[in-house]
Every structure is written in C-alpha cells, then in structure tokens.
Design a protein around this motif. Structure first.
Motif, short mmCIF file in Angstrom:
data_model
loop_
_atom_site.label_atom_id
_atom_site.label_comp_id
_atom_site.label_asym_id
_atom_site.label_seq_id
_atom_site.Cartn_x
_atom_site.Cartn_y
_atom_site.Cartn_z
N TYR A 63 0.82 -1.21 0.00
CA TYR A 63 0.00 0.00 0.00
C TYR A 63 0.85 1.26 0.00
CZ TYR A 63 -3.46 -3.41 1.42
OH TYR A 63 -4.28 -4.50 1.47
N GLN A 64 0.31 2.31 -0.64
CA GLN A 64 0.99 3.61 -0.67
C GLN A 64 0.40 4.58 0.34
OE1 GLN A 64 0.88 5.14 -4.66
NE2 GLN A 64 2.18 3.53 -5.47
N LEU A 65 -0.86 4.36 0.76
CA LEU A 65 -1.53 5.31 1.65
C LEU A 65 -2.28 4.59 2.75
CD1 LEU A 65 -3.15 7.49 -1.15
CD2 LEU A 65 -1.18 8.12 0.22
N ALA A 66 -2.47 5.31 3.86
CA ALA A 66 -3.30 4.80 4.95
C ALA A 66 -4.03 5.96 5.60
CB ALA A 66 -2.43 4.09 5.99
N VAL A 67 -5.30 5.73 5.91
CA VAL A 67 -6.07 6.68 6.71
C VAL A 67 -6.09 6.10 8.12
CG1 VAL A 67 -8.34 7.68 7.16
CG2 VAL A 67 -7.46 7.55 4.82
N VAL A 68 -5.61 6.92 9.06
CA VAL A 68 -5.51 6.48 10.45
C VAL A 68 -6.44 7.35 11.29
CG1 VAL A 68 -3.95 6.19 12.41
CG2 VAL A 68 -3.11 5.79 10.08
N HIS A 69 -7.28 6.68 12.08
CA HIS A 69 -8.17 7.38 13.01
C HIS A 69 -7.42 7.47 14.35
CE1 HIS A 69 -11.94 8.85 14.67
NE2 HIS A 69 -11.66 8.11 15.73
N LEU A 70 -6.79 8.63 14.58
CA LEU A 70 -6.02 8.80 15.81
C LEU A 70 -6.94 8.84 17.02
CD1 LEU A 70 -3.48 11.45 14.47
CD2 LEU A 70 -3.09 9.01 14.85
N THR A 71 -6.47 8.28 18.13
CA THR A 71 -7.28 8.20 19.35
C THR A 71 -6.90 9.27 20.37
OG1 THR A 71 -5.77 6.63 20.40
CG2 THR A 71 -7.57 5.71 19.06
N TYR A 72 -5.72 9.85 20.22
CA TYR A 72 -5.19 10.86 21.15
C TYR A 72 -5.02 10.32 22.55
CZ TYR A 72 -5.57 13.81 17.19
OH TYR A 72 -5.41 14.31 15.93
N THR A 73 -4.62 9.07 22.61
CA THR A 73 -4.21 8.44 23.85
C THR A 73 -2.87 7.78 23.58
OG1 THR A 73 -5.29 6.34 23.35
CG2 THR A 73 -6.59 7.97 24.56
N ALA A 74 -2.20 7.39 24.65
CA ALA A 74 -0.96 6.64 24.46
C ALA A 74 -1.32 5.30 23.81
CB ALA A 74 -0.27 6.43 25.80
N SER A 75 -0.36 4.46 23.61
CA SER A 75 -0.64 3.20 22.91
C SER A 75 -1.78 2.45 23.59
CB SER A 75 0.62 2.33 22.86
OG SER A 75 0.99 1.94 24.15
N GLN A 76 -2.58 1.83 22.78
CA GLN A 76 -3.76 1.10 23.23
C GLN A 76 -3.36 -0.33 23.62
OE1 GLN A 76 -7.00 2.43 23.19
NE2 GLN A 76 -6.01 4.36 22.75
N MET A 77 -4.25 -0.97 24.36
CA MET A 77 -4.02 -2.37 24.72
C MET A 77 -4.22 -3.29 23.51
SD MET A 77 -3.06 -2.20 27.76
CE MET A 77 -3.09 -3.89 28.29
N SER A 78 -4.94 -2.82 22.53
CA SER A 78 -5.24 -3.63 21.35
C SER A 78 -4.46 -3.10 20.15
CB SER A 78 -6.74 -3.56 21.05
OG SER A 78 -7.00 -4.14 19.80
N THR A 79 -3.99 -4.00 19.32
CA THR A 79 -3.29 -3.59 18.10
C THR A 79 -4.27 -3.15 17.02
OG1 THR A 79 -3.22 -5.87 17.34
CG2 THR A 79 -1.29 -5.05 18.55
N GLN A 80 -5.58 -3.19 17.31
CA GLN A 80 -6.59 -2.71 16.35
C GLN A 80 -6.64 -1.18 16.32
OE1 GLN A 80 -10.37 -4.58 17.07
NE2 GLN A 80 -9.42 -6.56 17.39
N TRP A 81 -6.07 -0.54 17.32
CA TRP A 81 -6.10 0.93 17.41
C TRP A 81 -4.70 1.49 17.30
CZ3 TRP A 81 -10.68 3.00 16.82
CH2 TRP A 81 -11.79 2.24 17.13
N PRO A 82 -4.52 2.60 16.66
CA PRO A 82 -5.55 3.36 15.98
C PRO A 82 -6.04 2.62 14.73
CG PRO A 82 -3.43 4.36 15.54
CD PRO A 82 -3.20 3.25 16.52
N ARG A 83 -7.35 2.75 14.48
CA ARG A 83 -7.96 2.09 13.31
C ARG A 83 -7.28 2.61 12.05
NH1 ARG A 83 -13.17 4.13 13.22
NH2 ARG A 83 -12.48 5.58 11.63
N THR A 84 -6.94 1.71 11.17
CA THR A 84 -6.19 2.06 9.96
C THR A 84 -6.83 1.40 8.75
OG1 THR A 84 -4.17 2.17 11.28
CG2 THR A 84 -3.90 1.99 8.89
N THR A 85 -7.03 2.21 7.70
CA THR A 85 -7.56 1.71 6.43
C THR A 85 -6.51 1.98 5.37
OG1 THR A 85 -9.79 2.26 7.16
CG2 THR A 85 -9.47 1.83 4.80
N PHE A 86 -6.13 0.95 4.64
CA PHE A 86 -5.09 1.07 3.62
C PHE A 86 -5.67 1.30 2.23
CE2 PHE A 86 -3.05 -1.33 7.02
CZ PHE A 86 -1.85 -0.66 7.13
N PHE A 87 -4.87 1.99 1.39
CA PHE A 87 -5.26 2.24 0.00
C PHE A 87 -4.05 1.96 -0.89
CE2 PHE A 87 -8.04 4.66 2.68
CZ PHE A 87 -9.28 4.38 2.16
#
Length: 106
Positions: A63-87
């Motif tokens: 992929y060349q691009l990714a849209v990341v939904h930042l959470t504005y917290t330190a690292s999350q307990m889950s690797t699902q965050w921040p949510r990332t969509t690739f293009f």
C-alpha cells in the motif's frame, strides 16, 4: 502522488500539523499494529470533522496510503487501534474515501 485537489472534509496538512500528526502517530502505534516498523511515513491530509489523517507510506510492500483514526491516547491495549484503512494508491483513496466522504459532507 498528486494531492493538488482536495474535497472537504479533507484538507491538505500544513507543515506544523504534519509534525504534530507524526508525533501523535508514534505515540499510538505499538508492536503488532499494521503500521509498526514502517520506517518512513508522512502526514499529507486531515479530515476536518473527524480524527482521520491521511499518511503516505514509503516502502510498504502493498500500500501507498493509509487513513488512520487517531485516538489521542498513548498506545492502546489492542493492536486494532488506531484504526487504519489502507489504499493501494492516490486514485484508490480518492475514489473510495475522499469522494464518498465529500458526498456526505455539508
């Protein structure tokens, strides 16, 4: 990649915001996240009405691009965050993200 045309709610990131988003991304990404370990990433766009940021990925194998939904917290307990969509490329992002987002934006 050509980012000359932007449709609201997407806008081009200013140099000051670019540094801010890069710092925030590094705070949120942890081992196991799909962006972890990518050496060079650059913020190029942001969505006005959400915490979504468009990043260019240099050296990603698919992929060349990714849209990341930042959470504005330190690292999350889950690797699902921040949510990332690739293009795959700019055209993919414009057709499947920017244009649909613009159609529903007032």
């Amino acid at each position: 990649m050509n980012f000359d045309e932007w449709c609201e709610p997407w806008i081009k990131v200013t140099p000051e915001r670019q540094e801010y988003f890069m710092t925030q991304l590094q705070r949120e990404i942890q081992p196991g996240h799909s962006l972890y370990g990518i050496k060079k990433i650059k913020a190029v766009g942001e969505r006005l009405d959400q915490d979504d940021v468009l990043f260019v990925l240099f050296g990603h194998p698919y992929y060349q691009l990714a849209v990341v939904h930042l959470t504005y917290t330190a690292s999350q307990m889950s690797t699902q965050w921040p949510r990332t969509t690739f293009f795959l490329n700019t055209e993919d992002w414009m057709e499947n993200c920017m244009k649909p987002d613009s159609e529903g934006y007032d």
